[in-house]
Design a protein around this motif. Structure first.
Motif, mmCIF file in Angstrom:
data_model
loop_
_atom_site.group_PDB
_atom_site.id
_atom_site.type_symbol
_atom_site.label_atom_id
_atom_site.label_comp_id
_atom_site.label_asym_id
_atom_site.label_seq_id
_atom_site.Cartn_x
_atom_site.Cartn_y
_atom_site.Cartn_z
ATOM 1 N N GLU A 53 0.758 -1.189 0.115
ATOM 2 C CA GLU A 53 0.264 0.048 0.079
ATOM 3 C C GLU A 53 0.899 1.306 0.007
ATOM 4 O O GLU A 53 0.487 2.153 -0.818
ATOM 5 C CB GLU A 53 -0.979 0.198 1.193
ATOM 6 C CG GLU A 53 -2.159 -1.030 1.198
ATOM 7 C CD GLU A 53 -3.023 -1.105 2.318
ATOM 8 O OE1 GLU A 53 -2.579 -0.167 3.410
ATOM 9 O OE2 GLU A 53 -4.006 -1.812 2.286
ATOM 10 N N ALA A 54 2.002 1.173 0.803
ATOM 11 C CA ALA A 54 2.847 2.438 0.704
ATOM 12 C C ALA A 54 3.594 2.788 -0.643
ATOM 13 O O ALA A 54 3.372 3.790 -1.045
ATOM 14 C CB ALA A 54 3.945 2.257 1.774
ATOM 15 N N LEU A 55 3.968 1.598 -1.368
ATOM 16 C CA LEU A 55 4.521 1.891 -2.522
ATOM 17 C C LEU A 55 3.508 2.258 -3.779
ATOM 18 O O LEU A 55 3.717 2.987 -4.554
ATOM 19 C CB LEU A 55 5.116 0.348 -2.989
ATOM 20 C CG LEU A 55 6.454 -0.159 -2.437
ATOM 21 C CD1 LEU A 55 6.848 -1.357 -2.616
ATOM 22 C CD2 LEU A 55 7.548 0.907 -2.485
ATOM 23 N N LYS A 56 2.231 1.726 -3.490
ATOM 24 C CA LYS A 56 1.252 2.146 -4.386
ATOM 25 C C LYS A 56 0.831 3.405 -4.371
ATOM 26 O O LYS A 56 0.448 4.259 -5.268
ATOM 27 C CB LYS A 56 -0.004 0.891 -4.194
ATOM 28 C CG LYS A 56 -1.069 1.364 -5.512
ATOM 29 C CD LYS A 56 -2.277 0.135 -4.929
ATOM 30 C CE LYS A 56 -3.296 0.538 -6.032
ATOM 31 N NZ LYS A 56 -4.456 -0.738 -5.610
ATOM 32 N N GLU A 57 0.777 3.850 -3.136
ATOM 33 C CA GLU A 57 0.092 5.388 -2.723
ATOM 34 C C GLU A 57 1.434 6.437 -2.891
ATOM 35 O O GLU A 57 1.291 7.479 -2.936
ATOM 36 C CB GLU A 57 -0.563 5.494 -1.701
ATOM 37 C CG GLU A 57 -1.809 4.490 -1.651
ATOM 38 C CD GLU A 57 -2.331 4.465 -0.244
ATOM 39 O OE1 GLU A 57 -1.780 5.198 0.792
ATOM 40 O OE2 GLU A 57 -3.335 3.637 -0.318
ATOM 41 N N GLY A 58 2.749 5.711 -2.864
ATOM 42 C CA GLY A 58 3.843 6.741 -2.861
ATOM 43 C C GLY A 58 4.209 7.449 -1.577
ATOM 44 O O GLY A 58 4.571 8.536 -1.537
ATOM 45 N N LYS A 59 3.808 6.710 -0.654
ATOM 46 C CA LYS A 59 4.094 7.225 0.708
ATOM 47 C C LYS A 59 5.340 6.550 1.498
ATOM 48 O O LYS A 59 5.663 5.632 0.744
ATOM 49 C CB LYS A 59 2.961 6.831 1.794
ATOM 50 C CG LYS A 59 1.521 7.548 1.102
ATOM 51 C CD LYS A 59 0.425 7.217 2.310
ATOM 52 C CE LYS A 59 -0.935 7.713 1.784
ATOM 53 N NZ LYS A 59 -1.939 7.662 2.900
ATOM 54 N N ALA A 60 5.884 7.137 2.485
ATOM 55 C CA ALA A 60 6.797 6.644 3.174
ATOM 56 C C ALA A 60 6.517 5.397 3.791
ATOM 57 O O ALA A 60 5.508 5.248 4.159
ATOM 58 C CB ALA A 60 7.615 7.473 4.059
ATOM 59 N N LEU A 61 7.467 4.493 3.970
ATOM 60 C CA LEU A 61 7.394 3.235 4.630
ATOM 61 C C LEU A 61 7.153 3.186 5.977
ATOM 62 O O LEU A 61 7.848 4.153 6.659
ATOM 63 C CB LEU A 61 8.509 2.297 4.302
ATOM 64 C CG LEU A 61 8.694 1.666 2.783
ATOM 65 C CD1 LEU A 61 10.056 0.919 2.561
ATOM 66 C CD2 LEU A 61 7.678 0.931 2.503
ATOM 67 N N PRO A 62 6.385 2.531 6.655
ATOM 68 C CA PRO A 62 6.148 2.413 8.189
ATOM 69 C C PRO A 62 7.698 2.302 8.751
ATOM 70 O O PRO A 62 8.345 1.606 8.399
ATOM 71 C CB PRO A 62 5.311 1.464 8.390
ATOM 72 C CG PRO A 62 4.560 1.141 6.955
ATOM 73 C CD PRO A 62 5.495 1.422 5.998
ATOM 74 N N THR A 63 7.883 3.187 9.919
ATOM 75 C CA THR A 63 9.092 3.133 10.503
ATOM 76 C C THR A 63 9.346 1.913 10.913
ATOM 77 O O THR A 63 10.696 1.380 10.965
ATOM 78 C CB THR A 63 9.103 4.222 11.552
ATOM 79 O OG1 THR A 63 8.531 5.337 11.293
ATOM 80 C CG2 THR A 63 10.327 4.489 12.363
ATOM 81 N N GLU A 64 8.257 1.041 11.484
ATOM 82 C CA GLU A 64 8.710 -0.315 12.036
ATOM 83 C C GLU A 64 9.164 -1.136 11.227
ATOM 84 O O GLU A 64 9.547 -2.428 11.587
ATOM 85 C CB GLU A 64 7.812 -0.686 13.220
ATOM 86 C CG GLU A 64 6.447 -1.261 12.160
ATOM 87 C CD GLU A 64 5.664 0.039 11.832
ATOM 88 O OE1 GLU A 64 4.446 -0.263 11.493
ATOM 89 O OE2 GLU A 64 5.844 1.304 12.286
ATOM 90 N N LEU A 65 9.001 -1.183 9.682
ATOM 91 C CA LEU A 65 9.374 -2.125 8.866
ATOM 92 C C LEU A 65 10.489 -1.610 7.965
ATOM 93 O O LEU A 65 11.021 -2.738 7.150
ATOM 94 C CB LEU A 65 8.353 -2.109 7.759
ATOM 95 C CG LEU A 65 6.716 -2.706 8.388
ATOM 96 C CD1 LEU A 65 5.592 -2.842 7.267
ATOM 97 C CD2 LEU A 65 7.127 -4.025 8.866
ATOM 98 N N ARG A 66 11.170 -0.553 8.205
ATOM 99 C CA ARG A 66 12.340 -0.402 7.319
ATOM 100 C C ARG A 66 13.287 -1.209 7.458
ATOM 101 O O ARG A 66 14.453 -1.403 6.583
ATOM 102 C CB ARG A 66 12.759 1.245 7.789
ATOM 103 C CG ARG A 66 11.848 2.231 7.328
ATOM 104 C CD ARG A 66 12.085 3.767 7.700
ATOM 105 N NE ARG A 66 11.048 4.500 7.464
ATOM 106 C CZ ARG A 66 11.020 5.831 7.492
ATOM 107 N NH1 ARG A 66 12.098 6.409 8.339
ATOM 108 N NH2 ARG A 66 10.003 6.664 7.162
#
Length: 289
Positions: free
Chosen positions: A37-50
């Motif tokens: 969802e983050a890649l599709k909407e062009g948003k930053a990745l959730p911090t806990e998943l980086r």
């Protein structure tokens, strides 16, 4: 302990182990869904998943339509349906009437690659064990009350599920006017209006009793859901110029699901995935299938 029993114990342990992994796989699925969802909407990745995004993105790249969804142990039995033709045992309750025997014969003809087995005095656990050892994929058991078929049980082997249906308005082939001859070709399956999660699950149970048909097959089997009653119809068709002519083959009947058990037929202690309760009949607007 004999070989088939050891094999059955090992398969059960593997099944329970896969089911125990559902929580871990569901957590990983939610992480992948957040990254998609983050890649599709062009948003930053959730911090806990980086910290683990590279590994998860690599796994996402290798997924297809089947593996991108969260795996479930209860669906593993039908995950590879279509890779081999089903092999079905058709039998009856004990001491069947002549009408139930005739109905079982018609069910046997209706299901390609099925065998009719006389029940005799065999108990249900004995029947299931023999079918497992003979590499059957399903057991279809028909029941009666006073000579009228009123029950149909579909048990998938080796681990389940088992679907329990009541039958009504059963019309056999010899009672249908102008009935067409029974074709042995694998039929096309029409599943109409199975929209809910339970409906899709029941549709899967019914669909996987039939092998994959050839494109030019002239035989059609229909399971049509209306107000949680499933109408079964069986036809062959032929083209006459620009028109298509349907001929009923039979039998015809209505089915209603009243229980879906996660185990096999003899496992009375197995969990019930769904059971029809009396109070559900008062909810007129609720659709179960």
């Amino acid at each position: 302990m004999s070989g088939p029993i050891r094999r059955n114990v090992r398969l059960r342990k593997e099944y329970l182990y896969r089911k125990s992994l559902e929580g871990v796989e569901a957590e990983k699925y939610e992480k992948k869904r957040a990254i998609r969802e983050a890649l599709k909407e062009g948003k930053a990745l959730p911090t806990e998943l980086r910290g683990e995004q590279e590994k998860l993105r690599e796994e996402i790249g290798w997924e297809d339509e089947r593996t991108e969804n969260a795996p479930q142990a209860i669906d593993d039995e039908y995950a590879f349906a279509g890779t081999r033709d089903p092999k079905i045992c058709v039998t009856t309750s004990r001491d069947p009437s002549s009408r139930l025997k005739q109905f079982a014969k018609e069910v046997k003809l209706m299901l390609p690659n099925s065998q009719r087995v006389n029940r005799g005095n065999h108990k249900v656990p004995e029947l299931v064990d023999v079918c497992r050892q003979s590499d059957f994929t399903d057991i279809v058991l028909v029941q009666e009350t006073r000579g009228e078929p009123d029950g149909l049980l579909v048990c998938h082997l080796p681990f389940g599920p088992t679907a329990f249906f009541t039958l009504s308005n059963c019309v056999q082939r010899h009672d249908i006017e102008g009935v067409a001859p029974m074709s042995e070709a694998a039929p096309h399956i029409i599943l109409n209006d199975f929209e809910t999660t339970l409906g899709k699950r029941v549709g899967n149970v019914l669909r996987c009793m039939f092998p994959v048909p050839k494109p030019d097959s002239k035989r059609v089997v229909t399971f049509s859901n209306e107000d949680d009653y499933i109408s079964f119809r069986h036809h062959v068709y032929e083209k006459q110029g620009k028109e298509v002519v349907l001929k009923e083959v039979g039998p015809r009947f209505e089915m209603q699901l009243y229980k879906l058990r996660l185990g096999t037929l003899e496992q009375t202690e197995a969990d019930d995935e769904w059971v029809l309760r009396p109070y559900m009949n008062s909810a007129k607007r609720r659709r179960l299938l």
